[in-house]
Enzyme design. Structure first.
Site, short mmCIF file in Angstrom:
data_model
loop_
_atom_site.label_atom_id
_atom_site.label_comp_id
_atom_site.label_asym_id
_atom_site.label_seq_id
_atom_site.Cartn_x
_atom_site.Cartn_y
_atom_site.Cartn_z
N THR A 1 43.77 57.16 32.95
CA THR A 1 42.33 57.35 32.80
C THR A 1 42.11 58.76 32.24
O THR A 1 43.00 59.60 32.35
CB THR A 1 41.60 57.23 34.15
OG1 THR A 1 42.12 58.26 35.01
CG2 THR A 1 41.84 55.89 34.81
N LYS B 1 19.70 61.69 41.65
CA LYS B 1 19.14 61.39 42.97
C LYS B 1 17.88 62.23 43.17
O LYS B 1 17.95 63.42 43.40
CB LYS B 1 20.17 61.67 44.06
CG LYS B 1 21.40 60.80 43.88
CD LYS B 1 22.35 60.88 45.04
CE LYS B 1 23.57 60.02 44.75
NZ LYS B 1 24.59 60.69 43.97
N GLU C 1 41.09 50.45 34.29
CA GLU C 1 41.60 49.73 35.47
C GLU C 1 41.42 48.22 35.37
O GLU C 1 41.93 47.48 36.19
CB GLU C 1 40.88 50.24 36.73
CG GLU C 1 41.27 51.65 37.17
CD GLU C 1 40.41 52.74 36.54
OE1 GLU C 1 39.83 52.49 35.47
OE2 GLU C 1 40.35 53.84 37.12
N TRP D 1 17.20 56.63 43.45
CA TRP D 1 18.11 56.78 42.31
C TRP D 1 17.38 56.57 41.00
O TRP D 1 16.60 55.63 40.85
CB TRP D 1 19.22 55.73 42.37
CG TRP D 1 20.23 55.96 43.44
CD1 TRP D 1 20.22 56.95 44.37
CD2 TRP D 1 21.39 55.17 43.69
NE1 TRP D 1 21.31 56.83 45.19
CE2 TRP D 1 22.06 55.74 44.79
CE3 TRP D 1 21.95 54.04 43.08
CZ2 TRP D 1 23.24 55.23 45.30
CZ3 TRP D 1 23.13 53.52 43.59
CH2 TRP D 1 23.77 54.12 44.69
P1 ADP Z 1 37.16 56.93 30.83
O1 ADP Z 1 35.69 56.96 30.52
O2 ADP Z 1 37.55 57.85 31.92
O3 ADP Z 1 38.00 56.95 29.64
P2 ADP Z 1 37.37 54.14 30.88
O4 ADP Z 1 37.68 54.14 29.43
O5 ADP Z 1 38.15 53.31 31.78
O6 ADP Z 1 37.45 55.53 31.48
O7 ADP Z 1 35.82 53.86 31.02
C1 ADP Z 1 35.29 52.97 31.93
C2 ADP Z 1 33.85 53.26 32.18
O8 ADP Z 1 33.12 53.29 30.98
C3 ADP Z 1 33.17 52.21 33.02
O9 ADP Z 1 33.44 52.40 34.38
C4 ADP Z 1 31.71 52.45 32.66
O10 ADP Z 1 31.17 53.53 33.39
C5 ADP Z 1 31.79 52.85 31.22
N1 ADP Z 1 31.48 51.71 30.37
C6 ADP Z 1 32.33 50.89 29.75
N2 ADP Z 1 31.67 49.97 29.02
C7 ADP Z 1 30.35 50.22 29.19
C8 ADP Z 1 29.14 49.62 28.73
N3 ADP Z 1 29.14 48.60 27.88
N4 ADP Z 1 27.99 50.15 29.15
C9 ADP Z 1 27.94 51.20 29.99
N5 ADP Z 1 29.04 51.81 30.46
C10 ADP Z 1 30.23 51.33 30.07
#
Ligand code: ADP
Length: 546
Positions: free
Chosen positions: A186, A440, A331, A445
């Protein structure tokens, strides 16, 4: 009683074997780091992957050894996807946009033994090579003619020389489908990055899910151009799915600007693409500035961050390109949901359809989801109740790489995504925020994504991030950080007035700040942690009376 069917393990090598045997003539086109266009077939790719598997053997890469790549989307990277995992080793894709120290930390944590990298990353690898004691061989993914005359890396090897010298014959081994196949960390926006270790089984099942008609709908007639990088979550599974269905695949290499992408879409007659919203913003700006049209593109998958409704409309109404808004995370391999209409929704008018398609969507078979409140109680699917999004499924993580067995990533068998969402009666999930980004205010929220989408629908706004900043009475209040479009201008008061009637009064941002550029993280998403740091002392005008 057991069923009496063949017991064949689900292995990544089977995708390659299938593509070679049944779609051998299908093309793979790559814009190379060296600058030119390379073109060959699945048959060629399979043959070179076998040679590469022999190279790995010659480099003493034993099964389960971790082999790292630092590379753009291209055919050599695809060969590594199949040769490394197919021969039983673990492919660790490194994200070159991470800070060099973070990269070195990740390589050490994973104990990567071999590092394959693209020519453009030579200076980066030279900079960190001394910090990578676990790496015993460095292979530059280019030909002899592009090898540097001298390099700070001892015993630097040449990819093409190794592949050409290797034998063509290699039998892909059979092993347990639960064997690890690839590893992705990640991006570590909070704390150290964490490794997600995929298996052959999880990858194959995910590939079926990705290819389904209401997912990417990938078929042998399609030409797919993944803009999403192969260095982060396996380019959303497309290098595997293309082999599964026999689709033509076009790799953009390092050139992800609007002009380069548009040219490749047109010359290669691309029908389907995928990327994060920031990439599409560049593409749309280029296309609209030059009055261009997409002549073959039919669909685009947008995910990784919320797709602003304005972008959805632009693609559909101005360019006739359908948008599949999807959600997922490292994940979850990553594919989880897609906002594709159900039959019962086809009667909806255009505006209502847009509001369904702007959601993150419904689960693909294999993924299940629920939303819970702070005390763990499941919330109703009414499209209003918002709670912590939990998911489970055969391609969802159970435990992070090298975490002790007792340290499961799960809560009662569900993975807490860290996202806050609603789910409507039709099963369409909508992310309102990441839990750490939620604002918040007075015990309630405020979801930042909604506020950002509204700002981004203003014609002068290129990008907008909404963050919570400390407030003496309400704990936090929303501050809107705006990057305007080149040549466009808008004032603070005008933007605040723009919210009137669009959200509850107490959601309206208290203030607006303008920045030259909103910082983006390693996966092209807005870096709100950095903005929060930068504006933690921002003095808001008095928010009394909201
Ligand atoms: P990182 O951002 O750390 O690289 P990831 O690539 O695994 O991690 O990103 C996952 C996160 O990206 C999700 O938990 C969510 O918050 C966000 N995300 C992914 N797709 C979408 C979407 N279509 N709309 C909003 N948020 C999204």
């Amino acid at each position: 009683m057991h069923g009496l069917m063949m017991d064949q393990p689900l292995l990544i090598s089977s995708l390659l074997r299938h593509a070679e045997r049944h779609h051998g003539d299908q093309q793979i086109v790559s814009r190379r780091v060296e600058g030119d266009i390379h073109r060959y077939t699945f048959r060629d790719m399979a043959a070179r992957s076998r040679r590469l598997a022999n190279v790995l053997r010659a480099l003493d890469v034993a099964p389960r050894t971790v082999v790292a790549t630092l590379a753009w989307n291209g055919y050599r990277h695809m060969e590594l996807y199949y040769a490394v995992s197919g021969s039983g080793s673990v492919l660790h894709t490194l994200n070159p946009r991470l800070h060099p120290d973070q990269l070195a930390w990740i390589v050490g944590h994973a104990q990567d033994q071999i590092l394959f990298f693209d020519l453009s990353f030579l200076p980066l690898v030279e900079q960190i090579a001394a910090q990578l004691p676990s790496v015993r061989a460095f292979v530059l993914m280019t030909d002899r003619g592009h090898m540097p005359a001298r390099s700070g890396i001892a015993n630097l090897q040449c990819y093409e020389e190794l592949v050409e010298a290797a034998a063509d014959r290699f039998e892909w081994p059979l092993f347990d489908e639960n064997t690890a196949s690839s590893l992705c960390y990640t991006s570590g926006t909070t704390g150290d990055p964490k490794g997600v270790l995929y298996s052959h089984r999880s990858t194959l099942l995910h590939t079926f899910g990705v290819a389904l008609p209401d997912s990417l709908g990938l078929r042998a007639q399609e030409t797919v151009l993944p803009v999403v990088p192969m260095f982060h979550v396996n380019a959303w599974g497309q290098p595997y799915a293309a082999c599964m269905v026999g689709a033509k695949i076009v790799f953009p290499g390092p050139q992800l600007d609007g002009k380069s992408l548009y040219e490749l879409f047109e010359t290669e007659r691309v029908t389907l693409s995928s990327g994060v919203p920031t990439v599409w913003q560049g593409l749309l700006a280029y296309v609209e500035q030059h009055g261009l049209r997409f002549s073959t593109m039919k669909r685009t998958v947008i995910g990784g961050a919320a797709c602003p409704p304005g972008m959805l409309r632009a693609f559909v109404q101005r360019h006739g390109v359908a948008v599949i808004h999807g959600w997922g995370m490292t994940e979850t391999s990553p594919f989880g949901t897609a906002a594709v209409l159900k039959g019962s929704q086809l009667v909806l008018g255009e505006e209502e359809r847009f509001s369904v398609q702007a959601k993150q969507g419904r689960c693909v078979f294999g993924i299940d989801m629920k939303i819970i409140d702070d005390s763990g109680v499941e919330l109703p699917w009414d499209g209003r109740s918002s709670g912590h999004l939990m998911v489970r499924g055969p391609w969802v993580i159970e435990r992070y790489f090298k975490a002790p067995p007792q340290q499961q990533a799960l809560v009662d068998g569900w993975f807490p995504t860290g996202d806050v969402a609603t789910i409507d009666r039709d099963g369409f999930m909508q992310i309102t925020d990441r839990s750490k980004d939620v604002i918040k205010s007075g015990g309630e929220w405020i979801g930042s994504i909604d506020l950002e989408n509204i700002a981004m629908s203003h014609p002068a706004v290129a990008m907008a991030a909404c963050i919570g900043v400390p407030h003496p009475k309400w704990d936090e209040r929303p501050l809107l950080v705006v990057q305007t479009r080149p040549g466009a201008a808008v004032g603070r008061d005008e933007l605040i007035a723009f919210y009137a009637g669009k959200v509850a009064k107490w959601w309206i941002p208290d203030d607006v700040v303008f920045v030259a550029e909103i910082p983006l993280g390693a996966t092209g998403k807005m870096l709100k942690t950095e903005l929060r740091k930068r504006f933690s002392d921002h003095r808001l005008p008095d928010a009394e009376g909201r």
